[in-house]
Design a protein around this motif. Sequence first.
Motif, PDB file in Angstrom:
ATOM      1  N   THR A  65       0.841  -1.197   0.000  1.00  0.00           N
ATOM      2  CA  THR A  65       0.000   0.000   0.000  1.00  0.00           C
ATOM      3  C   THR A  65       0.874   1.243   0.000  1.00  0.00           C
ATOM      4  O   THR A  65       2.059   1.194   0.325  1.00  0.00           O
ATOM      5  N   PHE A  71      -2.102   6.653  -0.307  1.00  0.00           N
ATOM      6  CA  PHE A  71      -3.477   6.766  -0.799  1.00  0.00           C
ATOM      7  C   PHE A  71      -4.284   5.510  -0.486  1.00  0.00           C
ATOM      8  O   PHE A  71      -5.413   5.583   0.003  1.00  0.00           O
ATOM      9  N   THR A  72      -3.726   4.336  -0.766  1.00  0.00           N
ATOM     10  CA  THR A  72      -4.482   3.091  -0.592  1.00  0.00           C
ATOM     11  C   THR A  72      -4.454   2.592   0.856  1.00  0.00           C
ATOM     12  O   THR A  72      -5.212   1.687   1.199  1.00  0.00           O
ATOM     13  N   HIS A 119      -7.864   2.993   2.684  1.00  0.00           N
ATOM     14  CA  HIS A 119      -8.870   2.055   2.171  1.00  0.00           C
ATOM     15  C   HIS A 119      -8.585   0.641   2.667  1.00  0.00           C
ATOM     16  O   HIS A 119      -9.509  -0.092   3.024  1.00  0.00           O
ATOM     17  N   GLN A 120      -7.302   0.265   2.690  1.00  0.00           N
ATOM     18  CA  GLN A 120      -6.955  -1.069   3.170  1.00  0.00           C
ATOM     19  C   GLN A 120      -7.242  -1.200   4.658  1.00  0.00           C
ATOM     20  O   GLN A 120      -7.677  -2.266   5.121  1.00  0.00           O
ATOM     21  N   ALA A 124     -10.511  -3.857  -1.042  1.00  0.00           N
ATOM     22  CA  ALA A 124     -10.048  -2.468  -1.066  1.00  0.00           C
ATOM     23  C   ALA A 124      -9.897  -1.951  -2.491  1.00  0.00           C
ATOM     24  O   ALA A 124      -9.971  -0.740  -2.719  1.00  0.00           O
ATOM     25  N   SER A 132     -13.406  -0.726  -3.050  1.00  0.00           N
ATOM     26  CA  SER A 132     -13.856   0.307  -2.119  1.00  0.00           C
ATOM     27  C   SER A 132     -13.125   1.630  -2.312  1.00  0.00           C
ATOM     28  O   SER A 132     -13.587   2.662  -1.826  1.00  0.00           O
ATOM     29  N   CYS A 133     -11.979   1.624  -3.011  1.00  0.00           N
ATOM     30  CA  CYS A 133     -11.301   2.886  -3.297  1.00  0.00           C
ATOM     31  C   CYS A 133     -12.224   3.865  -4.017  1.00  0.00           C
ATOM     32  O   CYS A 133     -12.129   5.082  -3.818  1.00  0.00           O
ATOM     33  N   TYR A 156      -7.117  11.311   2.227  1.00  0.00           N
ATOM     34  CA  TYR A 156      -7.264  10.939   0.815  1.00  0.00           C
ATOM     35  C   TYR A 156      -8.661  10.396   0.510  1.00  0.00           C
ATOM     36  O   TYR A 156      -9.209  10.641  -0.560  1.00  0.00           O
ATOM     37  N   ILE A 157      -9.224   9.646   1.442  1.00  0.00           N
ATOM     38  CA  ILE A 157     -10.601   9.202   1.222  1.00  0.00           C
ATOM     39  C   ILE A 157     -11.569  10.354   1.435  1.00  0.00           C
ATOM     40  O   ILE A 157     -12.633  10.420   0.822  1.00  0.00           O
TER      41      ILE A 157
END
Length: 858
Positions: free
Chosen positions: A369, A372-373, A376-377, A394, A397-398, A449-450
Motif C-alpha cells: 500500500t 493513498f491506498t 482504504h486497506q 479495497a 472500495s477505493c 485521501y478518502i
Amino acid sequence: MPEPASGLWRSQDMVLLQLHMQREAAHDTIFKLGQLGCVQFRDMNPNTSAFQRLFTGDVRRCEESERRLRYFEDQLKRAKDSTHVTTVVDSATGETLDSLEPKLEAMESELKDLNSKWEQLLVQKNSMKEHYEVLTQPPSFFRGEDDAGHLQVAHQADDASEPQGFRQGGLRYLTGVISSDRAALFERLVYRATRGNMFMRTVTAKEQFEDPATGDMVEKTVFVVFFSAQRAFDKIKKLCESMQATLYPYNIDSPQEVQQTTLKVSDTMRDLDTTIKVTKDVRADIVEKVKQNLFLWKKTVLVEKSVYDVLNQLSFKGQTVVAECWAPKEDLDNVQRALVEAEKSSGAQVQSFMDPIETHDQPPTYFKTNSFTKIHQSIVDSYGIARYKEINPAVFSCMTFPFLFGIMYGDIGHGFIITLVAALFIWKEKQLLASNINEIIAMVFGGRYILILMGLFAIYTGFLYNDFFGMMISPFGENTFWVFPHDKEEWKTMCGDDYNYWFGGKEANALQACKVIGGSPYILGIDPNWCETENKLEFYNSLKMKMAVILGVIQMSGGLVLSLLNHIYFMILVKWNTDWSERFRTEIDLPGASTPGPHFLRAPSLLEAQTNFFLMPGSIETDAYVFVGAGFQNMVQVGLLLCSLVAVPLLLIPIPVIEYLHNKHTSYGELAEHHETDTDGKPVPKTKESEAAIEGIAATEATEGATTSAAPQVGGDDEHPAAEQHEAFDMSEVVIKQVIHTIEFVLGCVSNTASYLRLWALSLAHAQLSEVFWNFAMIMPLSMDKGTGVFAFVGFAVWFFASLMVLCGMESLSAFLHALRLHWVEFQNKFYFGDGTQFVPYNIKDIDELAKPDIATE
C-alpha cells in the motif's frame, strides 16, 4: 515469478524460509533483516516459557536500561528549558548495549546523587526562607489586644522549655509557616481542638517557595496562634505536625535577638544559594548531555531488545542456529544479500544460507500500500484480514466507498467544504506529520485521501441533484424541456393536442408537467423546474429509491459474480427507457373492465409488480405490463419464480454430497481398500467383521495421529511446530452448516437489497434538512429584516453554524457509517471471508517513532 495479480488485487506471493547460520552471526543477521523489514519470524520454541528462553537475561538488561531512560525523561520534564530533544542520529556513532549500559548506570548514579544533594539544600533553603518570613513580620503581628482595645505586648513564658512557646501573662502564642492551601483547614482544626479558646492571625509570605519533589512554585502563609492553656499548646503542636506546618521561634521581648537571628538566617541563605547554583550547573550539564543523546540511547536499547526477542524464537543447536520466517517472494534476493552482509560483519567462519520449505500452513496476507491506498486497506482490515490470495475488497472500495457516500450526501456546497478541508490536509501533509496534533484531528488527517474523494463525489452527485446548500440551482441555464401549463389552451399551445388525456377527471387548475414541443432534456442532473412542482417530494422519492436499488443490485452482483437479482435491475431500466407517452396514446379494450369501451395504458408500478411477483404469480393487469404484453410478462415472471425455487435445493444439496464423496477417497477410503486385500494382493470379500476391523484400525490410527500432533515440538531442521492436523469427517456438521448458509443466502438476497434503500433515505433526509435550514434560518430572517441587517446577520450565523456542525459534521459521519455498513455487510459478505492473518514483518524502522522521548511540559 509472481503472478500478475500479486500486489493489491491479490496478496503478495509468500515463501516460508528456513535460515541456517553460525551462532556468532545470529545477532547481526537478525539486525540486518530488521533493517530490511520484509521478514516475519515464526516461534520455533512455542512450548518454552518466557523465563526459560536463552536470551531472557539480555532482555532484562534492556528493560533495566529502559527504566534508566525513563528516569532521564522525567528529569528532562522537570527541566523547564529542556523541551527539545535531538532526534537526528549520527550514523557514525556505533553505540551498542554493552557500551551503553555502564554509561547509563554511571550517569544515573551521578544524577541521583546530585538530585539528592540538591533536594537537601533546597529543603534547608526553604526552611531558612520560612524563618526569614517569620522574622521580618512587623511586631504588631505578634501583639494581642485586650477587651478595651489597648495593645499589650506578649511576654516570654517563665518555663521556656519550648523555644516557640511564648505568652503574655496567661496568654501564649505559637508562630510558623504553612502551605496556603491548608491554612483555612488548619485554622478550623485549631479552633475545634481548643474549643474556640484561640485567636489566629495569618499573612501571605512575600515570596513563593520551590517544591523539592516537583519543582513547582508553592505559595505559603505565615501564622500566629494565641491560646492560654498548656494542653492547647500540645494539641496545636500535633496539628502542626500533621498539617506539615513548621514552627519557628520569635521573641518579641528581645528585638536585638530577633535582629541577630535575621542576619544569621540571611547569611545562611546566601551560602545555600551559592551551593545550590553550583549543584544546579553541574546537574544542567548532565541533563544537556542526556538531551543530546536520549533519542539515540533509547533507539539503541529498543532495537537491542527487539533483536533479543527474535533470538528467543530461534532454535539453537550447538554452534548452529535455525530460523523460520515468512517473506515475500520478490524480496528473496534482498534476504540473501542481508545474510551475506551479516556473515561478513560478524566474522563468522560458516556460510549462512536459506532454504524454501513446503508447508500446509496458510501464509500471512501482505498487500503493498501507499499513502493513498493505506486508508482504504485499513477500512477493509477493520472488518477482517483477507485470506492468502483472496480478492482484496479495497480495490473496489477505493471508488465505491466515496461514491456511495456521495449518493447519500449529494450537495455541491457541503461537498466543497469537505473537499476544501481534505485539500488543506494534503497541502500541509509534511508539516502535520512532523508536528503533534490533536487526537481527533489526527484521525481526520489520517483519512485525508478518502475524505477528498468523498467531497468530490458529493459535489458530483450534487450536480446530478442540482442541490446547493438545499437550494435548487440552474448551472446550465433555463430549462427547455418541461413546462407546467395551467389550462388546456396553454397545454395545447405549448405541448400539443396529444396530451389532453391528462385532464380527464382532473381539475382545470391542476399543475401537471408536460414536455415542450421540440424541447431537449436538461444538460446534467435533475431539471430545476421540479422544485416548483407540488409533487417534488414524490418525484425525488421515486427517483432516489429506484437509483438505490439499481446501485445495490450492481454492487451485490459484482460481489456474487452472479446475476441472481438482475431481474429487478432490468425492470427499472425498461421503465426508464420506455416512451410511456406513446403508450398513453394507445387505446385498448379491456375485457371485464368496470367501464366498457377503450382505455388508455398507464405506467406500471414497480413496487406493486415486485410484490405480486411472489404473492400473486401469473396475475398482472392488462394495462400495467412492462414487456411486450401481459401474457408474455406473466410467463417470464412464473419462469423466474420457478428458477428461484429450484435454486434453493441446488444450494442446499450438492455441497454435502460432494463433501461425502470426496471423503470416501481420502485416508479412510484408502485404508479400507488396503485392508480389503490379503497378503498376496488378492481381494477379500467384505463381511461385517472385516468392516468393523477396518473402522477400529482407522480409529486407532486417528488416535495415534492426534497423540503425535499433541507431543511437544522442539525447534530443528526437520520439525515444524504448526503441522497440519486432519479432523474426522462429520456429515451432520456439514449438512447443518450448509442449511445455515442457504438460509442466510436466501434471506440476504432480499434483506441486502432492501438495505441499499438507505441510499435513498439518507439522500432525501440530507436534502430536506438542508432546505429546512435554508428556509427557516435564511429566508425567514431576510423577510423579517427591514434594512437594519440585524436579522440577516443573525440568520446567516445560525444557518452557517447549523450547516457546518449538523450537515457537514453529523450528517457526513452518518453517511460515512452507512457506506461502511453497505461495504462490510451487503458487499463483502458475498465473497470475502476475512479470516486470514496479517503479515507483520520485523522492522527496525518502526522503532523510530517509539524512541522519540515524550518530554512535553505542562
